[in-house]
Design an enzyme around this catalytic site. Structure first.
Site, mmCIF file in Angstrom:
data_model
loop_
_atom_site.group_PDB
_atom_site.id
_atom_site.type_symbol
_atom_site.label_atom_id
_atom_site.label_comp_id
_atom_site.label_asym_id
_atom_site.label_seq_id
_atom_site.Cartn_x
_atom_site.Cartn_y
_atom_site.Cartn_z
ATOM 1 N N GLN A 146 -136.596 102.551 13.572
ATOM 2 C CA GLN A 146 -136.478 103.549 12.511
ATOM 3 C C GLN A 146 -137.641 104.550 12.536
ATOM 4 O O GLN A 146 -137.468 105.719 12.182
ATOM 5 C CB GLN A 146 -136.433 102.820 11.160
ATOM 6 C CG GLN A 146 -135.853 103.623 10.031
ATOM 7 C CD GLN A 146 -134.334 103.650 10.007
ATOM 8 O OE1 GLN A 146 -133.686 102.631 10.179
ATOM 9 N NE2 GLN A 146 -133.757 104.824 9.801
ATOM 10 N N LYS A 161 -137.372 98.903 7.065
ATOM 11 C CA LYS A 161 -136.039 98.272 7.057
ATOM 12 C C LYS A 161 -136.125 97.000 6.231
ATOM 13 O O LYS A 161 -137.206 96.415 6.106
ATOM 14 C CB LYS A 161 -135.614 97.923 8.494
ATOM 15 C CG LYS A 161 -134.142 97.663 8.661
ATOM 16 C CD LYS A 161 -133.354 98.946 8.832
ATOM 17 C CE LYS A 161 -131.857 98.676 8.815
ATOM 18 N NZ LYS A 161 -131.088 99.893 9.113
ATOM 19 N N ASP A 201 -126.859 99.670 4.869
ATOM 20 C CA ASP A 201 -126.738 99.286 6.279
ATOM 21 C C ASP A 201 -125.572 98.293 6.317
ATOM 22 O O ASP A 201 -124.779 98.254 5.360
ATOM 23 C CB ASP A 201 -128.049 98.670 6.805
ATOM 24 C CG ASP A 201 -128.031 98.466 8.318
ATOM 25 O OD1 ASP A 201 -128.039 99.469 9.048
ATOM 26 O OD2 ASP A 201 -127.965 97.307 8.786
ATOM 27 N N THR A 244 -123.381 109.268 9.201
ATOM 28 C CA THR A 244 -123.758 108.637 10.480
ATOM 29 C C THR A 244 -122.656 108.837 11.520
ATOM 30 O O THR A 244 -122.919 109.225 12.670
ATOM 31 C CB THR A 244 -124.066 107.139 10.281
ATOM 32 O OG1 THR A 244 -124.999 107.023 9.213
ATOM 33 C CG2 THR A 244 -124.664 106.535 11.533
ATOM 34 N N SER A 415 -129.761 110.944 4.256
ATOM 35 C CA SER A 415 -130.484 110.246 3.187
ATOM 36 C C SER A 415 -131.698 111.065 2.765
ATOM 37 O O SER A 415 -132.025 111.156 1.580
ATOM 38 C CB SER A 415 -130.958 108.879 3.667
ATOM 39 O OG SER A 415 -129.891 107.963 3.663
#
Ligand code: NDP
Length: 483
Positions: A146, A161, A201, A244, A415
């Site tokens: 990330q 995360k 996620d 995404t 985001s």
């Protein structure tokens, strides 16, 4: 440190000189085998200090191998600054108990995780994964990836995360709420709109984000953009749900175009049937490609007429059912059970493969089948879905390969756009967000492409993405001193 530095330098020089004098032809080999580089040292350290975390080792190895060319150009400085040790060690790792009561009155206990990996360029940002396979190593691999992905977006977000081994599948809405409230009752202490902004996620969709947001607001008594992926009625961004999957296709289209190939008219295989997969299929079809497969953890669909997205959404988003229901409602679709048949969607002949389910779902055997069937390009929608061996096989065989940290960055980029809208107390239209998303994905592709040409080799988007992401983070880390 000083002693180590002094000891290393002359030794390396001596090896080179001896090899050069005695056997010039083998100079390269002699230097390679004799000298352990800083990258090698740090990788060994990561493996030794983080035992039983193979996914984390894999993610670090892939990144460090790409960075070799940059690091080794100024190795002593990076070593003296402990740059790679700092980069591979999370700033903070939170592990906590998540007790909740199920519908039978039984107390259940899950493990909660949040790894705040790197905040050099902005507040920690990254999703929360709810899946029985979650452990610290998986969260660390995702948090590490990330850092570079977020950097590549060009937006001010650091890497983090989190998640839990809780499985929302088969749970009632009340049980999911009980879990989410308990999870946030611990995590709220460590997150905030300017500190750490988690998102969805695997297993964390709009329902879970809603329950978490409600509990955060109740405890903190602040209405702030602490989570992204929120519902539209309470601060969510239009196009975040699609981001995404859409972003993956914007990236893929640009990558193919740069290589002189049109996406329109191509046949694609997608794996997964969750958030990323559904919107990847939708955008691929809008752009004129035909997607003939999708999957879930138990089986996969081959639909030669093209996946019916409306039906797939009904089965997965509304009914939360298995893909057998898709096959039952669609005469052209064949359902294959992964366990009993031992097959998967990668054996279908396609031009483009888009793995959108989970890590290491495309291995060397799968890669060989895809290449034998004439695949042109592979673009990762999931995080690290392709094993290192499979990635290498694709690259060695001239397949155009897009690494997830670049090609699936549309989710986190949107985001970050949700965070901007929350700060402004404004909502942008779908078209505005979608246009920004497309622009970001096209830029990410060209940054990775340029970095590949400058530092690695043209078309090596794995190296290009890692290096482009790293350069911004390292610049910020060096400017901020030893922290
Ligand atoms: P979802 O939970 O919505 O969907 C995941 C899909 O993958 C489901 O079809 C699921 O099947 C399947 N799947 C999950 N685990 C496994 C497994 N162990 N083996 C086989 N299939 C599996 O998740 P997302 O679509 O959000 O995420 C998919 C991937 O994309 C993940 O790697 C995630 O980290 C990555 N990603 C997601 C982003 C986002 O915005 N959502 C952003 C960037 C990356 P089943 O329902 O049967 O479990």
């Amino acid at each position: 440190m000083a002693t180590k530095k002094a000891a290393t330098k002359p030794a390396a020089k001596k090896t080179t000189k001896t090899a050069a004098t005695k056997a010039p032809a083998t100079k390269k080999t002699a230097v390679k085998t004799a000298k352990k580089t800083y990258v090698d040292e740090v990788y060994e350290r990561v493996v030794a200090q983080n035992p039983a975390q193979p996914e984390f080792h894999q993610a670090v190895k892939e990144v460090l191998e790409s960075l070799r060319v940059v690091i080794e150009a100024d190795e002593e400085k990076f070593r003296r600054d402990g740059l790679l040790e700092r980069l591979t060690t999370p700033e903070r790792q939170l592990l906590f108990r998540v007790p909740w009561v199920d519908d039978k009155g039984q107390v259940q206990v899950n493990n909660g995780y949040r790894v705040q990996f790197n905040s050099a360029i902005g507040p920690y940002k990254g999703g929360l994964r709810l899946h029985p396979s979650v452990n610290l190593g998986i969260i660390k691999f995702l948090g590490f990836e990330q850092i570079f992905k977020n950097s590549l977006t060009g937006l001010p977000i650091g890497g983090g995360k989190g998640g839990s081994d809780f499985d929302p599948k088969g749970k009632s809405d009340r049980e999911v709420m009980a879990f989410c409230q308990s999870f946030i009752t611990e995590l709220y202490k460590y997150i905030g709109a300017d500190t750490d902004v988690p998102a969805g996620d695997i297993g964390t969709g709009a329902r879970e984000i809603g329950f978490m947001y409600g509990q955060y607001k109740r405890i903190r008594n602040v209405y702030e953009g602490v989570l992204t992926g929120k519902g539209l009625s309470y601060g969510g961004s239009l196009a975040r749900t699609e981001a995404t999957g859409y972003g993956l296709l914007y990236f893929t289209e640009e990558m193919l175009k740069t290589n002189g190939i049109a996406l329109a008219g191509k046949t694609c295989a997608v794996s997964g049937s969750g958030n990323v997969a559904i919107y990847a299929i939708q955008k691929a079809e809008q752009l004129g490609a035909k997607v003939v497969t999708c999957s879930d953890s138990t089986g996969w669909i081959y639909d030669p007429e093209g996946i019916d997205v409306a039906l797939l959404k009904e089965v997965k988003e509304v009914k939360r059912a298995r893909l057998t229901e898709y096959a039952a409602a669609r005469p052209s679709a064949q359902y294959h059970d992964k366990k009993t048949e031992g097959t998967n969607q990668w054996e279908i002949k396609v031009d483009v493969a888009l793995p959108c389910a989970t890590q290491n779902e495309l291995n060397l055997d799968d890669a060989k089948k895809l290449v034998a069937n004439g695949v042109i390009a592979v673009a990762e929608g999931a995080n690290m879905p392709t094993t290192l061996e499979a990635t290498k096989y694709f690259q060695d065989n001239g397949i155009i390969f897009a690494p997830g940290k670049a090609s699936n960055a549309g989710g986190v980029a949107t985001s970050a756009l949700e965070m901007s809208q929350n700060s402004e107390r404004l909502s942008w239209t779908f078209e505005e967000v979608d246009a920004k998303l497309k622009n970001i994905m096209v830029n990410i592709f060209h940054n990775a492409d340029e970095a590949a040409k400058k530092y690695a080799k043209p078309g090596d988007y794995v190296a290009g993405a890692n290096i482009a992401g790293f350069l911004k983070v390292v610049d910020a880390m060096q400017a901020q001193g030893i922290v």
